[in-house]
Design an enzyme around this catalytic site. Sequence first.
Site, PDB file in Angstrom:
ATOM      1  N   GLN A  45       0.809  -1.226   0.000  1.00  0.00           N
ATOM      2  CA  GLN A  45       0.000   0.000   0.000  1.00  0.00           C
ATOM      3  C   GLN A  45       0.837   1.268   0.000  1.00  0.00           C
ATOM      4  OE1 GLN A  45      -2.605   0.273   3.384  1.00  0.00           O
ATOM      5  NE2 GLN A  45      -3.377   2.297   2.807  1.00  0.00           N
ATOM      6  N   TYR A 161     -18.498  -5.043  13.584  1.00  0.00           N
ATOM      7  CA  TYR A 161     -17.998  -5.180  12.211  1.00  0.00           C
ATOM      8  C   TYR A 161     -18.624  -4.105  11.303  1.00  0.00           C
ATOM      9  CZ  TYR A 161     -15.713  -7.771   8.438  1.00  0.00           C
ATOM     10  OH  TYR A 161     -14.903  -8.141   7.396  1.00  0.00           O
ATOM     11  N   LYS A 168     -18.503  -6.051   2.736  1.00  0.00           N
ATOM     12  CA  LYS A 168     -18.281  -7.458   2.358  1.00  0.00           C
ATOM     13  C   LYS A 168     -19.514  -8.016   1.627  1.00  0.00           C
ATOM     14  CE  LYS A 168     -14.090  -8.017   4.039  1.00  0.00           C
ATOM     15  NZ  LYS A 168     -12.946  -7.838   3.123  1.00  0.00           N
TER      16      LYS A 168
HETATM   17  P1  NAD Z   1      -3.886  -7.123   6.896  1.00  0.00           P
HETATM   18  O1  NAD Z   1      -3.957  -5.878   7.720  1.00  0.00           O
HETATM   19  O2  NAD Z   1      -2.673  -7.942   7.025  1.00  0.00           O
HETATM   20  O3  NAD Z   1      -4.135  -6.808   5.369  1.00  0.00           O
HETATM   21  C1  NAD Z   1      -4.970  -5.753   4.944  1.00  0.00           C
HETATM   22  C2  NAD Z   1      -4.283  -5.107   3.761  1.00  0.00           C
HETATM   23  O4  NAD Z   1      -5.106  -4.083   3.198  1.00  0.00           O
HETATM   24  C3  NAD Z   1      -2.951  -4.442   4.132  1.00  0.00           C
HETATM   25  O5  NAD Z   1      -1.914  -4.987   3.368  1.00  0.00           O
HETATM   26  C4  NAD Z   1      -3.176  -2.986   3.753  1.00  0.00           C
HETATM   27  O6  NAD Z   1      -2.012  -2.352   3.289  1.00  0.00           O
HETATM   28  C5  NAD Z   1      -4.220  -3.148   2.648  1.00  0.00           C
HETATM   29  N1  NAD Z   1      -4.876  -1.884   2.319  1.00  0.00           N
HETATM   30  C6  NAD Z   1      -5.707  -1.129   3.106  1.00  0.00           C
HETATM   31  N2  NAD Z   1      -6.024   0.013   2.455  1.00  0.00           N
HETATM   32  C7  NAD Z   1      -5.402  -0.035   1.240  1.00  0.00           C
HETATM   33  C8  NAD Z   1      -5.317   0.863   0.146  1.00  0.00           C
HETATM   34  N3  NAD Z   1      -5.937   2.051   0.144  1.00  0.00           N
HETATM   35  N4  NAD Z   1      -4.581   0.485  -0.938  1.00  0.00           N
HETATM   36  C9  NAD Z   1      -3.933  -0.697  -0.954  1.00  0.00           C
HETATM   37  N5  NAD Z   1      -3.960  -1.586   0.058  1.00  0.00           N
HETATM   38  C10 NAD Z   1      -4.683  -1.242   1.145  1.00  0.00           C
HETATM   39  O7  NAD Z   1      -5.181  -7.956   7.331  1.00  0.00           O
HETATM   40  P2  NAD Z   1      -5.835  -9.290   6.732  1.00  0.00           P
HETATM   41  O8  NAD Z   1      -6.670  -9.822   7.834  1.00  0.00           O
HETATM   42  O9  NAD Z   1      -4.813 -10.121   6.100  1.00  0.00           O
HETATM   43  O10 NAD Z   1      -6.836  -8.706   5.649  1.00  0.00           O
HETATM   44  C11 NAD Z   1      -6.864  -9.155   4.303  1.00  0.00           C
HETATM   45  C12 NAD Z   1      -8.291  -9.344   3.834  1.00  0.00           C
HETATM   46  O11 NAD Z   1      -8.877 -10.416   4.562  1.00  0.00           O
HETATM   47  C13 NAD Z   1      -9.195  -8.133   4.049  1.00  0.00           C
HETATM   48  O12 NAD Z   1     -10.086  -8.028   2.958  1.00  0.00           O
HETATM   49  C14 NAD Z   1      -9.965  -8.531   5.289  1.00  0.00           C
HETATM   50  O13 NAD Z   1     -11.212  -7.871   5.383  1.00  0.00           O
HETATM   51  C15 NAD Z   1     -10.140 -10.003   5.025  1.00  0.00           C
HETATM   52  N6  NAD Z   1     -10.516 -10.840   6.178  1.00  0.00           N
HETATM   53  C16 NAD Z   1      -9.859 -10.713   7.352  1.00  0.00           C
HETATM   54  C17 NAD Z   1     -10.247 -11.484   8.436  1.00  0.00           C
HETATM   55  C18 NAD Z   1      -9.557 -11.334   9.783  1.00  0.00           C
HETATM   56  O14 NAD Z   1     -10.143 -11.760  10.804  1.00  0.00           O
HETATM   57  N7  NAD Z   1      -8.358 -10.789   9.844  1.00  0.00           N
HETATM   58  C19 NAD Z   1     -11.284 -12.412   8.304  1.00  0.00           C
HETATM   59  C20 NAD Z   1     -11.925 -12.532   7.075  1.00  0.00           C
HETATM   60  C21 NAD Z   1     -11.536 -11.732   6.016  1.00  0.00           C
END
Ligand code: NAD
Length: 264
Positions: A45, A161, A168
């Site tokens: 990012q 959430y 989502k």
């Molecule tokens: P994470 O914080 O490691 O990853 C989130 C990513 O989003 C980061 O790399 C961040 O840089 C990126 N991001 C945010 N704004 C951005 C922008 N403007 N431009 C480019 N990148 C941007 O967390 P994660 O849990 O690995 O999240 C990844 C995905 O999984 C997300 O869509 C999240 O909603 C989803 N998810 C997470 C969980 C959980 O419990 N952690 C559960 C289900 C789904």
Amino acid sequence: MTIALPTIMNGKKGLIMGVANDRSIAWGIARTLHAAGASLFFTYQNDVYGSRVAPLVKELTGTDNIVPCAVERESDVASAIKTAHDKLGGLDFVVHSLAFSDKAELDGRFVNTSRDNFLKSMEISCYSFILTARLAAPLMTNGGSILTLSYEGASRVMKNYNVMGVCKAALESSVRYLADDLGAANIRVNALSAGPMKTLAGSAVASGRATFNWQGDNNPLRRNMNLDDIGGSALYLLSDLSRSVTGEVHFVDGGYNIVGMMAM
Ligand code: NAD
């Protein structure tokens, strides 16, 4: 448990968007794809994340296959996809694993969602997926697979959430519409709905730790998911093993979505 992976991704080339650190879901997926033989290109990012992620990429792949990409800038997304395609010599899959909401609105009542944060959250967490698919599809000349990450807060109320649940829901609907648009080009579009994970994004939701513990204690498998769990399911959806699967939201949550009561 360590699973010996078949090298079913040999010759497959793909872009991974959304690694912030080695706890990111995108990183777990990347590790698994690399072990299965895929060639990978990454985005980050901004510089804060870039300085952490570039060494991880170097260590995993031995390459500098990484560029910045803030998804609210269409030029960044276009350039990242083209660079990945040109550097890898093709594009077979894309992983979109990113989301954003102001942390202050992942706490308290959904009814207080602000207009500004609603629009920004939708742009980053949902529209960016549509944009990515639109820009990647013309370069996926042999067909391909596009994957995003969702959470069950899309369809059931998960405390705090809030706006992310609505994002989502829109993302999951986008998966279906994109799957229909791109199916004729043999490009498949799917989502993984992951159980709660201990990541930066996961910790942005108030009471995230309680949700993590609750779901781990009460899902049929009675445990939380780890990065390899998500990676394995992503491998299936990104490989030819799932060649007839598109428009799906596939749960990787230990079965939490099927239960109606706490474990007894
Ligand atoms: P994470 O914080 O490691 O990853 C989130 C990513 O989003 C980061 O790399 C961040 O840089 C990126 N991001 C945010 N704004 C951005 C922008 N403007 N431009 C480019 N990148 C941007 O967390 P994660 O849990 O690995 O999240 C990844 C995905 O999984 C997300 O869509 C999240 O909603 C989803 N998810 C997470 C969980 C959980 O419990 N952690 C559960 C289900 C789904």
